[in-house]
Design a protein around this motif. Structure first.
Motif, PDB file in Angstrom:
ATOM      1  N   LEU A 185       0.827  -1.207   0.000  1.00 15.79           N
ATOM      2  CA  LEU A 185       0.000   0.000   0.000  1.00 15.79           C
ATOM      3  C   LEU A 185       0.863   1.261   0.000  1.00 15.79           C
ATOM      4  O   LEU A 185       0.554   2.238  -0.697  1.00 15.79           O
ATOM      5  N   ARG A 186       1.938   1.257   0.785  1.00 16.61           N
ATOM      6  CA  ARG A 186       2.857   2.410   0.782  1.00 16.61           C
ATOM      7  C   ARG A 186       3.416   2.652  -0.620  1.00 16.61           C
ATOM      8  O   ARG A 186       3.466   3.784  -1.104  1.00 16.61           O
ATOM      9  N   GLN A 187       3.824   1.554  -1.280  1.00 20.51           N
ATOM     10  CA  GLN A 187       4.384   1.694  -2.623  1.00 20.51           C
ATOM     11  C   GLN A 187       3.313   2.162  -3.610  1.00 20.51           C
ATOM     12  O   GLN A 187       3.595   2.994  -4.486  1.00 20.51           O
ATOM     13  N   GLN A 188       2.099   1.666  -3.475  1.00 22.28           N
ATOM     14  CA  GLN A 188       1.027   2.064  -4.389  1.00 22.28           C
ATOM     15  C   GLN A 188       0.708   3.551  -4.251  1.00 22.28           C
ATOM     16  O   GLN A 188       0.499   4.243  -5.254  1.00 22.28           O
ATOM     17  N   LEU A 189       0.680   4.047  -3.033  1.00 29.51           N
ATOM     18  CA  LEU A 189       0.449   5.489  -2.838  1.00 29.51           C
ATOM     19  C   LEU A 189       1.587   6.302  -3.452  1.00 29.51           C
ATOM     20  O   LEU A 189       1.345   7.326  -4.115  1.00 29.51           O
ATOM     21  N   ALA A 190       2.818   5.847  -3.252  1.00 29.12           N
ATOM     22  CA  ALA A 190       3.965   6.558  -3.828  1.00 29.12           C
ATOM     23  C   ALA A 190       3.911   6.531  -5.346  1.00 29.12           C
ATOM     24  O   ALA A 190       4.200   7.541  -6.014  1.00 29.12           O
ATOM     25  N   PRO A 196      -0.525   1.660  -9.972  1.00 26.62           N
ATOM     26  CA  PRO A 196      -0.204   0.863  -8.783  1.00 26.62           C
ATOM     27  C   PRO A 196      -0.174  -0.620  -9.126  1.00 26.62           C
ATOM     28  O   PRO A 196      -0.900  -1.089  -9.996  1.00 26.62           O
ATOM     29  N   SER A 197       0.703  -1.354  -8.434  1.00 26.77           N
ATOM     30  CA  SER A 197       0.805  -2.790  -8.648  1.00 26.77           C
ATOM     31  C   SER A 197       1.235  -3.439  -7.336  1.00 26.77           C
ATOM     32  O   SER A 197       1.297  -2.784  -6.296  1.00 26.77           O
ATOM     33  N   SER A 198       1.547  -4.729  -7.397  1.00 28.52           N
ATOM     34  CA  SER A 198       2.017  -5.436  -6.200  1.00 28.52           C
ATOM     35  C   SER A 198       3.536  -5.450  -6.107  1.00 28.52           C
ATOM     36  O   SER A 198       4.100  -6.092  -5.221  1.00 28.52           O
ATOM     37  N   LYS A 199       4.218  -4.741  -7.015  1.00 19.06           N
ATOM     38  CA  LYS A 199       5.685  -4.743  -7.058  1.00 19.06           C
ATOM     39  C   LYS A 199       6.236  -3.522  -6.334  1.00 19.06           C
ATOM     40  O   LYS A 199       5.818  -2.400  -6.595  1.00 19.06           O
ATOM     41  N   ILE A 200       7.175  -3.775  -5.426  1.00 18.64           N
ATOM     42  CA  ILE A 200       7.717  -2.675  -4.623  1.00 18.64           C
ATOM     43  C   ILE A 200       9.204  -2.473  -4.909  1.00 18.64           C
ATOM     44  O   ILE A 200       9.922  -3.407  -5.256  1.00 18.64           O
ATOM     45  N   ASP A 201       9.624  -1.240  -4.759  1.00 19.49           N
ATOM     46  CA  ASP A 201      11.035  -0.872  -4.867  1.00 19.49           C
ATOM     47  C   ASP A 201      11.655  -1.022  -3.480  1.00 19.49           C
ATOM     48  O   ASP A 201      11.216  -0.349  -2.532  1.00 19.49           O
ATOM     49  N   PRO A 202      12.656  -1.889  -3.302  1.00 18.46           N
ATOM     50  CA  PRO A 202      13.253  -2.074  -1.967  1.00 18.46           C
ATOM     51  C   PRO A 202      13.765  -0.772  -1.350  1.00 18.46           C
ATOM     52  O   PRO A 202      13.882  -0.672  -0.122  1.00 18.46           O
ATOM     53  N   ALA A 203      14.052   0.230  -2.198  1.00 15.14           N
ATOM     54  CA  ALA A 203      14.528   1.510  -1.668  1.00 15.14           C
ATOM     55  C   ALA A 203      13.464   2.210  -0.829  1.00 15.14           C
ATOM     56  O   ALA A 203      13.774   3.133  -0.067  1.00 15.14           O
ATOM     57  N   LEU A 204      12.214   1.760  -0.965  1.00 16.98           N
ATOM     58  CA  LEU A 204      11.131   2.318  -0.148  1.00 16.98           C
ATOM     59  C   LEU A 204      11.346   2.019   1.334  1.00 16.98           C
ATOM     60  O   LEU A 204      10.877   2.759   2.203  1.00 16.98           O
ATOM     61  N   LEU A 205      12.077   0.954   1.606  1.00 16.86           N
ATOM     62  CA  LEU A 205      12.226   0.453   2.972  1.00 16.86           C
ATOM     63  C   LEU A 205      13.605   0.769   3.524  1.00 16.86           C
ATOM     64  O   LEU A 205      14.605   0.736   2.794  1.00 16.86           O
ATOM     65  N   ASP A 206      13.662   1.040   4.815  1.00 20.48           N
ATOM     66  CA  ASP A 206      14.969   1.198   5.441  1.00 20.48           C
ATOM     67  C   ASP A 206      15.563  -0.185   5.732  1.00 20.48           C
ATOM     68  O   ASP A 206      14.925  -1.214   5.493  1.00 20.48           O
ATOM     69  N   ARG A 207      16.772  -0.212   6.238  1.00 23.19           N
ATOM     70  CA  ARG A 207      17.478  -1.480   6.414  1.00 23.19           C
ATOM     71  C   ARG A 207      16.706  -2.430   7.330  1.00 23.19           C
ATOM     72  O   ARG A 207      16.594  -3.637   7.050  1.00 23.19           O
ATOM     73  N   GLN A 208      16.175  -1.900   8.425  1.00 23.47           N
ATOM     74  CA  GLN A 208      15.459  -2.749   9.373  1.00 23.47           C
ATOM     75  C   GLN A 208      14.172  -3.293   8.743  1.00 23.47           C
ATOM     76  O   GLN A 208      13.813  -4.470   8.943  1.00 23.47           O
ATOM     77  N   GLU A 209      13.477  -2.464   7.980  1.00 20.27           N
ATOM     78  CA  GLU A 209      12.251  -2.908   7.322  1.00 20.27           C
ATOM     79  C   GLU A 209      12.549  -3.984   6.284  1.00 20.27           C
ATOM     80  O   GLU A 209      11.773  -4.946   6.136  1.00 20.27           O
ATOM     81  N   ARG A 210      13.652  -3.845   5.557  1.00 22.43           N
ATOM     82  CA  ARG A 210      14.028  -4.874   4.584  1.00 22.43           C
ATOM     83  C   ARG A 210      14.344  -6.198   5.284  1.00 22.43           C
ATOM     84  O   ARG A 210      13.991  -7.274   4.804  1.00 22.43           O
ATOM     85  N   ARG A 211      14.997  -6.104   6.431  1.00 25.15           N
ATOM     86  CA  ARG A 211      15.316  -7.318   7.181  1.00 25.15           C
ATOM     87  C   ARG A 211      14.022  -8.011   7.650  1.00 25.15           C
ATOM     88  O   ARG A 211      13.890  -9.234   7.552  1.00 25.15           O
TER      89      ARG A 211
END
Length: 481
Positions: free
Chosen positions: A431-436, A444-459
């Motif tokens: 949802l965050r990626q779709q809004l962005a 909007p799609s189900s594909k996200i850019d990992p850069a959207l997330l910080d290191r802890q969120e990616r983990r």
């Protein structure tokens, strides 16, 4: 949302079952208004249902109705049947509060019956109860869809969805809660398209429905898990003769056309009531489900993935409840078919990347993005569905399926919690990626850019995907155990 409007997310986070007073008060139609008033006072409620024949309720009388009758010179000895409002306006118990608020406001009523999946009244909700702690700004979207005179008006109302999603997330809404609000708009849109299609059939001389029917929303909309890139998934059951199919075929085409014009695109897979495969009598639906079970491969698996998550939005909900019970009953002991469903889950591996030593090294990227549907929500949702079918669980929400599977001892507390947390987290990230993407002018799609997330969120996301990677053997064990 209008600039400066105060947003209250409560109506989008709670269903009528959260606020309704169960065991509705009712009375015989020949009883007097005085008796009705005494009964209401005894329960401290502002309305009473009026009993009809064969276990139904024929009307409703409110305290205002009684006051107005007396003020106009009427007698308190008058029968409630002469004062009641009929028919009783109602919504299902799983409808979100905002829809009830919008409908009561538009119809100028203060009480609304709440029904179970079979259409029986199980409670009454009052506007006063809701508004004790809530404001009314938030129901504008649902009411705008419900009152839309055409497809353009539905599209205009749906254009508010991104603002609603943003506000819900800023208000701390969970991923599944936000998805539930989006799904509610999808169901509302489908219901409204169905009603507009009915009106167009009448105008063109094709008449009303020739048989009782129910319009269904399938897939993510039926589960209450839609995100911001929907398409149509709908079907119809009609309790009539095969000859009635021609009428419902035309109706299905019209409602699908209206939805497409309203910004809900046609389903690429043809899962629409305009397609003969997705409409029919109860008998033909049962034969269809039996055929899917016998086949157990390919398209049959995909159809099951969509079909078993349906929700009724217009017409006779009892037809849907009956078909659901029969369809789930037909699957329960079909271990080969259920095993095929489990194997199907294994075809969707989480998008994790591993190095030459078998160590987790990140995400599998395609065009710089990670698809969190194919290897994320899809296998998770499918796993919960398979186990729900095996154990005769009728609810469609993945979260509720996981909860009931835990309560039945099918899943451990830890496994159920890990799966539910993974679903929540992945939905919130998408949802965050779709809004962005919408803000950037991208679809909007189900594909996200990992850069959207910080290191802890990616983990954390990698940990959730690892949980999903273990679902297939877990479900296989639960099915065979």
């Amino acid at each position: 949302m209008e600039e400066g409007a105060t947003f209250d997310s409560y109506p989008y986070r709670h269903s009528l079952s959260d606020v309704v007073a169960w065991e509705p008060l009712d009375i015989a139609p020949e009883a007097s208004l005085e008796e009705a008033a005494a009964a209401m006072a005894g329960r401290d409620v502002g309305s009473i249902l009026v009993r009809g024949g064969t276990g139904i309720h024929a009307g409703i009388v409110t305290e205002r109705d009684i006051v107005r009758h007396i003020a106009a010179g009427g007698s308190a000895a008058a029968a409630v049947g002469t004062v009641m409002s009929s028919p009783v306006q109602s919504l299902p118990a799983d409808a979100l509060v905002y829809k009830a608020m919008g409908r009561m406001e538009r119809l100028g009523i203060r009480h609304l019956a709440v029904t179970d999946p079979d259409g029986r009244i199980v409670g009454v909700i009052s506007l006063r109860t809701i508004l004790k702690t809530r404001n009314t700004a938030a129901f504008a979207l649902g009411d705008a869809i419900e009152a839309a005179p055409d497809a353009a008006a539905i599209a205009s109302a749906r254009a508010r969805l991104p603002d609603l999603v943003r506000a819900l997330m800023q208000d701390g809404g969970r991923g599944t809660t936000v998805a539930g609000a989006i799904s509610a708009a999808m169901r509302d849109s489908t219901e409204r398209a169905g009603l507009l299609a009915l009106a167009s059939m009448e105008r063109d001389g094709l008449g009303p429905p020739p048989a009782p029917y129910v319009l269904l929303v399938l897939g993510s909309g039926g589960r209450g898990e839609s995100l911001l890139s929907p398409d149509q998934d709908n079907a119809v059951i009609f309790d009539g003769a095969d000859a009635d199919d021609a009428w419902f075929a035309e109706w299905g085409k019209r409602l699908s056309d209206i939805l497409d014009a309203a910004g809900v695109p046609y389903c690429n897979g043809g899962v629409m009531a305009s397609n003969p495969l997705w409409r029919g009598t109860p008998a033909s639906w049962r034969e269809r489900v039996a055929g899917w079970i016998r086949s157990g491969r390919g398209e049959s698996i995909m159809n099951v993935d969509i079909f078993f998550d349906f929700a009724p939005v217009l017409g006779d909900a009892a037809l849907a409840a009956s078909l659901r019970r029969d369809a789930i009953g037909a699957v329960e002991k079909q271990t080969v078919f259920l095993g095929n469903l489990v194997q199907h889950i294994g075809g969707f591996r989480p998008p994790l990347a591993w190095d030459a030593f078998g160590l987790l090294s990140g995400f599998q990227l395609k065009d710089g993005r990670v698809d969190l549907k194919i290897g994320g929500t899809l296998p998770l949702v499918s796993a919960a569905r398979v186990l729900a079918l095996r154990h005769q669980i009728e609810v469609t929400s993945t979260t509720e399926r996981l909860r009931l599977l835990r309560e039945k001892g099918v899943l451990s507390t830890g496994d159920a919690a890990a799966a539910a947390e993974a679903l929540e987290a992945i939905m919130a990230i998408v949802l965050r990626q779709q809004l962005a993407d919408l803000e950037a002018g991208l679809p909007p799609s189900s594909k996200i850019d990992p850069a959207l997330l910080d290191r802890q969120e990616r983990r954390r996301l990698r940990a959730h995907l690892e949980v999903i990677d273990l679902l297939q053997p877990m479900v296989q064990g639960a099915i065979s155990g």
